[in-house]
Design a protein around this motif. Sequence first.
Motif: not given
Length: 690
Positions: A121-122, A191-193, A221-225, A233-238
């Motif tokens: 993910l990093s 960043n990964a840590a 976009s890149e994480i969603g793909e 891992i989730r993409i949501n509204q915060g």
Amino acid sequence: MELKKVIKKPKLENFNKKDSHSDKNNNSTIPVRLNVLLGLSGFLLLLLIIKLGMLTIISGKSYSRIVNQTEATVETTEAPRGVIYDSTGKVLAGNKSIPSISFERLPSITSAEIYKSATRLSKYLTIDTSALTETQEIDYYLTSSKHSKETIKKLGLSNSAVNKLTSSALYKLEVKYLKKNKLELSSSQKNAAAIYNKMAQTTSLSTTTLKSTGVTTKEISEIGERLSQFSGIRINQGWTRYYPQGSSSKTLLGSLSSGLPASSLSTYLAEGYSRTDSVGISGIEKEYEQTLRGISKKTQITTNSQNKIVSSKVTQSGTAGKNLQLTINSKFQSDVSAALKKYMGTDLTTGGYAAVMNPKTGGVYAMAGWDRNVKTGKLTQNDLAAIQDPIVMGSAVKPAMVSMALQAGVITPTSSTQDDQIIKLAGTAEKHSDFNPTGVKIPLTAEQALEDSSNTYMIQLALKMNGTPYVSGMSLNVSSNIWQKMRNGFGEFGLGSRTGIDLPGETAGYKGSITGSLASSFIDEAFGQYDTYSVIQMARFVSTIANGGYLVQPKVVASVLKSGKNGVRSSVASEVSPTIQGYVKMNSAQWNVIKTGMWDVANGSSQYNTGGTLMHELSPKVAAKTGTAESFVDGQQTQNDTLIMYSPYAPFAIAIAYVGDKVDSFGAVEKAAAAIYNAFWKDVMPKPND
């Protein structure tokens, strides 16, 4: 003779007949072995049947329960924070919906998978690494078996030595080695840590926001793909705080943490918070954390022995935190802040602070402040300094000295005349008033002493209260109760004690030593040159004069509002009523002495008047008291310029302090006061007629 060939016929044996010899020697060998084997097999088979019977009949229910065993876990979802409004209904701190990247830790996700997901993910997600600790960096580094083996190799331990160590002991050795040799991670590794640390701290069936501020379209976009590559891992509204009225109230409103503060971790966890919740860490956000926090949504998740979710049930519906309506007027707050900043000195001034409050209700209209670095000249907004920084206030406290003298009977409203003169006490330096450096005797009433700001008048009041009326050259014997009398007198007006304002970190001020050679310092206390007070204490002090003696607790929250749908302000849940903390017992004639003296400061015509031109020009008219006090900045003598002021025509009281002004540099505090006063009638309420 013919010879005949004799042919012998074969002898037919009876194979069914046992050979007697053979029977004696071999007939039992094989059958005996076979019988033993068959017997043993039968016995073992019997045992197996018995065991199976026991498992099925006796323990079957127990094992069935184990197979079907489930575990219930409560998943908590943080509710949106309450909105903060100003006194006119404008949003000061609201919630802004933003895209966020979060991690939900399902029971099936292992630590190894978290490490892999964080590392992958990093490459596509960048988060803040400023709070990453050395220990967290090492934890991430050693989670890799490759890095762990490399570290063990560098330790120089033999295989047998490694095998004798527990995993915990070995890990401690690895950590010690990496700390000693200063492990350096690359920026990408850090960043990964940071991502790994957030994910690893997430408890089972809980959700952590990895990034909610500044999430880019590219990251989404890149994480969603590649979402299938990242377990949990989730993409949501915060949501995040936003401040539509600007930054003028930002330090007063306070800020939020990113995750629970380590210093209060156990306390928050005991109150039902999760480790990744945001909490108020300063200002109103901290003081009203429990009100603004709201009620989190709780879902009971049931999993089986294979960590599969078999059911979920909402046990507590989440609701947004309650909203707050403040007594603060955001436009006025901005104008007060601007006035302080505008008239800040450019030499040795270390700060400018003001508090404006309603003398009847205690509601604070504005509270602002600026710190100034005398070396760089840089200004830093610090509104909370008005309650947190104690200051020597100088002559602005003299109305309280006159009040205690009136109550003690050492002067009366009709008999209060004393000479302003040089004070000469044995063994101490001479003292005089600023307007009378030569010490010529000038007779003054209490009202005139306030208007002209006579230091020696106040010293003589204190000496009379000590039982030692002034005589030139006298030795000073300090009575055993003078300090109690003095501090009780100032304390009646709230000076020297916390106001109880609904904000964190308030100071009570500093009380100087009263023993040894400092016991005689009560004469300096008499004109505000000893103990220290906060600006909000001074605002409460002048409010007590304005309202006729009631000590009213300052407050910044007027009411708590119920949460409305979609962030819309709803009805009042509770009102914050005025709190009376004490009462100064003086009759109307005694009060008239103090109020007349303060009125004359801003409107009088004495040649020694301390109010200044700007005070005299204010409309509607005001009553005021100015002050200066000796101070030091980096060993250099400076002065604190102070002012208290109220309007007899409207609920208005103000206290201002400019700290560390250049010596003999006067006027800044009056300019700021005039600007603030005029802004009040523009921003808060219509101007009345005099």
